[in-house]
Design a protein around this motif. Structure first.
Motif, mmCIF file in Angstrom:
data_model
loop_
_atom_site.group_PDB
_atom_site.id
_atom_site.type_symbol
_atom_site.label_atom_id
_atom_site.label_comp_id
_atom_site.label_asym_id
_atom_site.label_seq_id
_atom_site.Cartn_x
_atom_site.Cartn_y
_atom_site.Cartn_z
ATOM 1 N N ALA A 28 -14.341 -13.481 -3.303
ATOM 2 C CA ALA A 28 -13.558 -13.710 -4.525
ATOM 3 C C ALA A 28 -13.726 -12.567 -5.513
ATOM 4 N N THR A 29 -14.941 -12.072 -5.645
ATOM 5 C CA THR A 29 -15.194 -10.960 -6.566
ATOM 6 C C THR A 29 -14.430 -9.723 -6.121
ATOM 7 N N ASP A 30 -14.500 -9.396 -4.841
ATOM 8 C CA ASP A 30 -13.791 -8.218 -4.335
ATOM 9 C C ASP A 30 -12.283 -8.404 -4.411
ATOM 10 N N ASP A 32 -10.679 -10.134 -6.691
ATOM 11 C CA ASP A 32 -10.343 -9.920 -8.101
ATOM 12 C C ASP A 32 -10.367 -8.438 -8.449
ATOM 13 N N ARG A 33 -11.371 -7.722 -7.949
ATOM 14 C CA ARG A 33 -11.457 -6.273 -8.203
ATOM 15 C C ARG A 33 -10.259 -5.552 -7.600
ATOM 16 N N ALA A 34 -9.892 -5.924 -6.379
ATOM 17 C CA ALA A 34 -8.751 -5.282 -5.722
ATOM 18 C C ALA A 34 -7.472 -5.506 -6.526
ATOM 19 N N LEU A 35 -7.263 -6.711 -6.989
ATOM 20 C CA LEU A 35 -6.056 -7.004 -7.768
ATOM 21 C C LEU A 35 -6.053 -6.242 -9.086
ATOM 22 N N THR A 36 -7.194 -6.186 -9.743
ATOM 23 C CA THR A 36 -7.300 -5.443 -11.009
ATOM 24 C C THR A 36 -6.988 -3.968 -10.787
ATOM 25 N N ILE A 37 -7.542 -3.395 -9.739
ATOM 26 C CA ILE A 37 -7.313 -1.976 -9.431
ATOM 27 C C ILE A 37 -5.847 -1.738 -9.090
ATOM 28 N N LEU A 38 -5.259 -2.595 -8.272
ATOM 29 C CA LEU A 38 -3.848 -2.433 -7.924
ATOM 30 C C LEU A 38 -2.952 -2.568 -9.148
ATOM 31 N N ARG A 39 -3.291 -3.458 -10.052
ATOM 32 C CA ARG A 39 -2.506 -3.594 -11.294
ATOM 33 C C ARG A 39 -2.586 -2.322 -12.134
ATOM 34 N N ALA A 40 -3.705 -1.630 -12.072
ATOM 35 C CA ALA A 40 -3.885 -0.388 -12.837
ATOM 36 C C ALA A 40 -3.181 0.798 -12.188
ATOM 37 N N HIS A 41 -2.647 0.606 -10.975
ATOM 38 C CA HIS A 41 -1.958 1.681 -10.238
ATOM 39 C C HIS A 41 -0.585 1.183 -9.799
ATOM 40 N N PRO A 42 0.361 1.091 -10.732
ATOM 41 C CA PRO A 42 1.675 0.536 -10.403
ATOM 42 C C PRO A 42 2.443 1.335 -9.347
ATOM 43 N N ASP A 43 2.057 2.591 -9.129
ATOM 44 C CA ASP A 43 2.689 3.387 -8.078
ATOM 45 C C ASP A 43 2.144 3.027 -6.700
ATOM 46 N N GLY A 44 1.118 2.164 -6.658
ATOM 47 C CA GLY A 44 0.588 1.657 -5.402
ATOM 48 C C GLY A 44 -0.559 2.477 -4.849
ATOM 49 N N LEU A 45 -1.262 1.880 -3.913
ATOM 50 C CA LEU A 45 -2.416 2.505 -3.275
ATOM 51 C C LEU A 45 -2.433 2.171 -1.791
ATOM 52 N N THR A 46 -2.977 3.067 -1.008
ATOM 53 C CA THR A 46 -3.276 2.754 0.385
ATOM 54 C C THR A 46 -4.581 1.973 0.417
ATOM 55 N N ASP A 47 -4.883 1.360 1.547
ATOM 56 C CA ASP A 47 -6.171 0.679 1.676
ATOM 57 C C ASP A 47 -7.319 1.674 1.539
ATOM 58 N N PHE A 48 -7.110 2.911 1.953
ATOM 59 C CA PHE A 48 -8.148 3.937 1.828
ATOM 60 C C PHE A 48 -8.445 4.224 0.361
ATOM 61 N N ALA A 49 -7.403 4.426 -0.428
ATOM 62 C CA ALA A 49 -7.589 4.698 -1.859
ATOM 63 C C ALA A 49 -8.157 3.473 -2.569
ATOM 64 N N MET A 54 -12.821 0.751 -5.069
ATOM 65 C CA MET A 54 -13.654 -0.451 -5.065
ATOM 66 C C MET A 54 -15.094 -0.168 -4.665
ATOM 67 N N GLY A 55 -15.328 0.996 -4.077
ATOM 68 C CA GLY A 55 -16.656 1.270 -3.530
ATOM 69 C C GLY A 55 -16.887 0.546 -2.218
ATOM 70 N N ARG A 56 -15.820 0.332 -1.470
ATOM 71 C CA ARG A 56 -15.864 -0.356 -0.178
ATOM 72 C C ARG A 56 -15.166 0.517 0.866
#
Length: 96
Positions: A28-30, A32-49, A54-56
């Motif tokens: 759940a923590t990860d 939430d972190r993933a969603l927060t990060i994706l929201r901060a990057h509206p142009d999108g991210l790959t799973d690698f980025a 996320m530090g994962r």
């Protein structure tokens, strides 16, 4: 067809107890972190980025992103970017 919720994701019944314990704490923590990060990057991210931010590793970030996608919160952006190896990687973004 049954609608999955974010609470439906856990370790498989055949996974070792350590997987169940880790899944209950970190998932759940990860997510939430993933969603927060994706929201901060509206142009999108790959799973690698996403994993880097996320530090994962990418596969761990991808599992959380997949849960968000299944829940209808994240979608394929319709294009790819190069992965670290140079192969194409899908770009994901928050559903607007």
């Amino acid at each position: 067809m049954t609608q999955l919720t974010l609470d439906d994701y856990a370790a498989r019944a055949t996974d070792p107890e350590t997987s169940h314990a880790a899944g209950n704490v970190d998932r759940a923590t990860d997510r939430d972190r993933a969603l927060t990060i994706l929201r901060a990057h509206p142009d999108g991210l790959t799973d690698f980025a996403l994993g880097d931010l996320m530090g994962r590793i990418a596969t761990s970030a991808g599992k959380r992103r997949h849960e968000l996608m299944t829940a209808g919160l994240v979608e394929y952006a319709g294009f790819t970017r190069p992965s670290p190896s140079g192969a194409s990687a899908r770009v994901w973004r928050v559903v607007t």
